[in-house]
Design a protein around this motif. Structure first.
Motif, short mmCIF file in Angstrom:
data_model
loop_
_atom_site.label_atom_id
_atom_site.label_comp_id
_atom_site.label_asym_id
_atom_site.label_seq_id
_atom_site.Cartn_x
_atom_site.Cartn_y
_atom_site.Cartn_z
N LEU A 52 0.84 -1.19 0.00
CA LEU A 52 0.00 0.00 0.00
C LEU A 52 0.88 1.24 0.00
CD1 LEU A 52 -2.57 -1.21 2.68
CD2 LEU A 52 -2.95 -1.09 0.21
N HIS A 53 0.32 2.34 -0.48
CA HIS A 53 1.07 3.58 -0.62
C HIS A 53 0.34 4.71 0.09
CE1 HIS A 53 3.41 1.46 -3.66
NE2 HIS A 53 2.26 1.09 -4.20
N GLY A 54 1.12 5.60 0.71
CA GLY A 54 0.51 6.70 1.43
C GLY A 54 1.42 7.89 1.53
N SER A 55 0.96 8.88 2.30
CA SER A 55 1.73 10.10 2.53
C SER A 55 1.80 10.37 4.02
CB SER A 55 1.08 11.29 1.82
OG SER A 55 1.06 11.11 0.42
N VAL A 56 2.96 10.83 4.46
CA VAL A 56 3.14 11.26 5.85
C VAL A 56 3.16 12.78 5.86
CG1 VAL A 56 4.68 11.24 7.85
CG2 VAL A 56 4.40 9.17 6.47
N ILE A 57 2.20 13.37 6.56
CA ILE A 57 2.06 14.82 6.64
C ILE A 57 2.54 15.27 8.01
CG2 ILE A 57 0.51 16.78 6.28
CD1 ILE A 57 0.63 14.87 3.90
N SER A 58 3.50 16.20 8.04
CA SER A 58 4.09 16.64 9.30
C SER A 58 4.19 18.16 9.33
CB SER A 58 5.49 16.05 9.49
OG SER A 58 5.48 14.65 9.43
N PRO A 59 4.22 18.74 10.54
CA PRO A 59 4.48 20.18 10.65
C PRO A 59 5.90 20.48 10.18
CG PRO A 59 3.61 19.28 12.71
CD PRO A 59 3.98 18.11 11.85
N ARG A 60 6.04 21.54 9.41
CA ARG A 60 7.38 21.92 8.94
C ARG A 60 8.20 22.42 10.13
NH1 ARG A 60 9.39 22.85 3.98
NH2 ARG A 60 7.28 22.72 3.06
N GLY A 61 9.35 21.78 10.34
CA GLY A 61 10.19 22.18 11.45
C GLY A 61 9.62 21.79 12.81
N GLY A 62 8.79 20.75 12.86
CA GLY A 62 8.20 20.33 14.12
C GLY A 62 9.21 19.74 15.07
N SER A 63 8.86 19.74 16.35
CA SER A 63 9.77 19.22 17.37
C SER A 63 9.81 17.70 17.32
CB SER A 63 9.31 19.67 18.75
OG SER A 63 7.99 19.21 19.00
N ALA A 64 10.84 17.13 17.93
CA ALA A 64 10.98 15.69 17.98
C ALA A 64 10.02 15.11 19.02
CB ALA A 64 12.42 15.32 18.32
N GLY A 65 9.82 13.81 18.93
CA GLY A 65 8.94 13.15 19.90
C GLY A 65 7.47 13.42 19.67
N ARG A 66 7.09 13.70 18.42
CA ARG A 66 5.70 14.03 18.13
C ARG A 66 4.83 12.78 18.17
NH1 ARG A 66 8.47 16.64 14.11
NH2 ARG A 66 7.85 15.07 12.58
N PRO A 67 3.54 12.94 18.50
CA PRO A 67 2.59 11.84 18.34
C PRO A 67 2.31 11.61 16.86
CG PRO A 67 1.77 13.47 19.91
CD PRO A 67 2.93 14.08 19.19
N GLY A 68 1.96 10.38 16.54
CA GLY A 68 1.60 10.03 15.17
C GLY A 68 0.17 9.52 15.09
N LEU A 69 -0.45 9.70 13.94
CA LEU A 69 -1.86 9.32 13.76
C LEU A 69 -2.05 8.72 12.37
CD1 LEU A 69 -4.70 9.34 15.02
CD2 LEU A 69 -5.03 11.61 14.02
N VAL A 70 -2.55 7.49 12.32
CA VAL A 70 -2.88 6.82 11.06
C VAL A 70 -4.37 7.00 10.79
CG1 VAL A 70 -3.11 4.57 9.92
CG2 VAL A 70 -1.03 5.12 11.20
N LEU A 71 -4.71 7.45 9.59
CA LEU A 71 -6.11 7.66 9.22
C LEU A 71 -6.62 6.47 8.43
CD1 LEU A 71 -6.12 11.43 8.12
CD2 LEU A 71 -6.16 10.43 10.41
N VAL A 72 -7.75 5.91 8.87
CA VAL A 72 -8.37 4.74 8.22
C VAL A 72 -9.68 5.18 7.57
CG1 VAL A 72 -9.32 2.43 8.56
CG2 VAL A 72 -7.32 3.17 9.88
N HIS A 73 -9.80 4.94 6.27
CA HIS A 73 -10.94 5.39 5.48
C HIS A 73 -12.25 4.73 5.91
CE1 HIS A 73 -8.90 7.65 2.29
NE2 HIS A 73 -7.95 6.71 2.28
N GLY A 74 -13.34 5.37 5.47
CA GLY A 74 -14.64 4.73 5.51
C GLY A 74 -14.80 3.81 4.31
N ALA A 75 -16.04 3.38 4.03
CA ALA A 75 -16.28 2.41 2.97
C ALA A 75 -15.94 3.00 1.60
CB ALA A 75 -17.74 1.96 2.99
N GLY A 76 -15.54 2.12 0.70
CA GLY A 76 -15.22 2.53 -0.66
C GLY A 76 -14.02 1.76 -1.17
N THR A 77 -14.09 1.33 -2.42
CA THR A 77 -13.01 0.54 -3.00
C THR A 77 -11.90 1.45 -3.52
OG1 THR A 77 -14.60 -1.14 -3.68
CG2 THR A 77 -12.46 -1.17 -4.75
N GLY A 78 -10.69 1.20 -3.05
CA GLY A 78 -9.54 1.95 -3.55
C GLY A 78 -9.62 3.44 -3.31
N THR A 79 -10.23 3.85 -2.18
CA THR A 79 -10.37 5.28 -1.90
C THR A 79 -9.00 5.94 -1.81
OG1 THR A 79 -12.31 4.72 -0.58
CG2 THR A 79 -11.46 6.96 -0.38
N PRO A 80 -8.76 7.01 -2.56
CA PRO A 80 -7.43 7.63 -2.56
C PRO A 80 -7.19 8.43 -1.28
CG PRO A 80 -8.91 8.88 -3.95
CD PRO A 80 -9.67 7.65 -3.52
#
Length: 474
Positions: A52-80
């Motif tokens: 699978l392929h995705g993108s990691v979106i981060s604050p520019r110049g953010g501090s270290a030790g940040r929390p991370g969050l994975v987004l899981v789609h709702g229903a739909g085939t191959g939702t971009p």
């Protein structure tokens, strides 16, 4: 053969009502993050080893030790991934590093899906996000929207790598029960009521599920949620028309409490829809903007729970709007099953379609009929065929538009005008069957008796069939 019958119906129903199973909130495709954020492309393996392929979106110049969050789609085939870019940007601006990925199409369709495989996809994303620069691997959680609200708890219950769980528009009910409620709610909102909503829509979905064409219809989320030990944030729009917003939160809370998890926060947002986006008309229209305070709630809550300050149980916000309760949708009895419906359709095709076909064959062979064709018999043949296939076509169309909360057209005495016309045609077909039966008793040639007898048999079988689908009910 049952799968063939169900596929014909389900292909029309689910192809467009999948949004009622909660398609992802929309945002313009192809837009990258704004200048205050950075995006990096990643790849990872999900369930079954699928890449699978995705993108990691981060604050520019953010501090270290940040929390991370994975987004899981709702229903739909191959939702971009772009479908969730508004959420990804909003959460990244709260100081989180967010991974959003393209949803799988392999092993996932309108007729096939596995929540377990989708959960493995989410865990694959968690693994790659934990390894991103600047992300504290002990502070990575999962955000699940709608169908993702069934998927994300599976992942959280399975892996201690998930440190928290956020659910948006999540369901505490079985998927089939939720779907029937969502479609019925859309039709009711358009002014439709009576047997079409209370009987016909549930029957259609029960038949589709019985034919194996509704994936995961009786999945019970309670046992899975009961195994979740991480802090949980639940978010619902007050005007959620796709998830029962009054019934689902107490069910999820009860499951968490039964498992000994008292660290959950539930929040209801006013003027918000299923995806916690703003809605100007009670949930029918979704605006691009997130509900005010939603992104900030996510950022503050994640900061608290990943800093060792999980909040105590809290439920806040205005009461959700849910005029109608959901109702159980049990598997059909044998006479309502996909097999029985397929057999009925074959019978009607032979009985009603055979009458004009034999007349055509006779004419092609140059044989003149021994008796004049009866007008009533013609009405039975034409009326039966038009009613049956017209009702299926119209019902599927209404279910599709009802699931998308579109108007079903002119409504008269709480039903669409076209459905009312089909009901009238069904009644005419029954009357014509009685008149044809009276003619059959007269002295007519044996061949004609057989031909009319088959037609009358179809008309007799049509009565209980039409009653069961609400066509002969007031």
């Amino acid at each position: 053969m049952t799968r063939l019958f169900a596929a014909v119906v389900a292909a029309l129903v689910l192809a467009v009502t999948a949004p009622a199973l909660a398609a992802s909130p929309s945002s313009p495709r192809g837009l990258g993050p704004p200048g205050d954020l950075v995006a990096d492309d990643v790849s990872f393996r999900g369930g079954g080893g699928l890449v699978l392929h995705g993108s990691v979106i981060s604050p520019r110049g953010g501090s270290a030790g940040r929390p991370g969050l994975v987004l899981v789609h709702g229903a739909g085939t191959g939702t971009p991934r772009e479908k969730l870019m508004a959420e990804a940007v909003a959460f990244a601006r709260q100081g989180l590093t967010v991974l959003v990925y393209d949803k799988r199409s392999e092993g996932y369709s309108f007729f096939e899906r596995s929540y377990a495989d989708l959960a493995e996809d989410a865990l694959g994303a968690v693994g790659v996000l934990r390894r991103q620069p600047g992300v504290d691997p002990a502070k990575v959680g999962i955000w699940g929207f709608s169908e993702g609200g069934w998927v994300a708890p599976i992942a959280a219950a399975k892996s201690s790598d998930v440190s928290f769980l956020i659910l948006v528009g999540a369901n505490g009910l079985q998927p089939l029960r939720q779907q029937v409620w969502a479609v019925a709610s859309g039709l009711r909102k358009a002014g439709v009521g009576g047997p079409l909503v209370d009987l016909t829509v549930p029957k259609l979905y029960r038949v589709v599920a019985d034919g194996g064409m509704f994936p995961e219809p009786y999945f019970d989320p309670a046992p899975v949620v009961g195994r979740v030990r991480q802090p949980v944030l639940g978010v619902w729009g007050v005007h959620d028309l796709l998830t029962p917003p009054r019934e689902s939160p107490p069910l999820l809370a009860a499951a968490l409490e039964a498992g000994g998890n008292g660290h959950y926060t539930f929040r209801f947002f006013p003027d918000a829809d299923h995806a916690a986006h703003l809605t100007p008309d009670g949930g029918v229209t979704r605006l691009p903007e997130l509900a005010p305070g939603y992104a900030e709630l996510v950022g503050d809550w994640v900061t608290d729970v990943t800093s060792g300050r999980p909040p105590a149980t809290q439920v806040s916000g205005p009461a959700p709007v849910q005029p109608e309760d959901t109702t159980p949708v049990p598997p059909p009895a044998w006479w309502e099953s996909a097999w029985a419906q397929l057999a009925a359709l074959v019978l009607f095709l032979v009985a009603f379609g055979g009458y004009p076909v034999t007349a055509l064959v006779r004419r092609m062979r140059g044989r003149r009929p021994s008796t004049a064709p009866a007008r009533a018999a013609r009405v039975v043949s034409a009326g039966g065929l038009v009613t049956i296939f017209g009702a299926f076509a119209f019902l599927v169309h209404q279910v599709m538009t009802g699931g998308k909360l579109a108007a079903p057209g002119p409504v008269v005495v709480d039903r669409p005008l076209v459905w009312l016309a089909l009901q009238a045609l069904a009644a005419v077909t029954v009357v014509a069957t009685v008149l044809t039966a009276a003619r059959w008793r007269r002295s007519i040639p044996v061949g004609e008796k057989v031909r009319l007898g088959l037609l009358i048999g179809g008309g007799v079988a049509f009565v209980p069939w039409a009653l069961s689908w609400g066509l002969l009910l007031p």
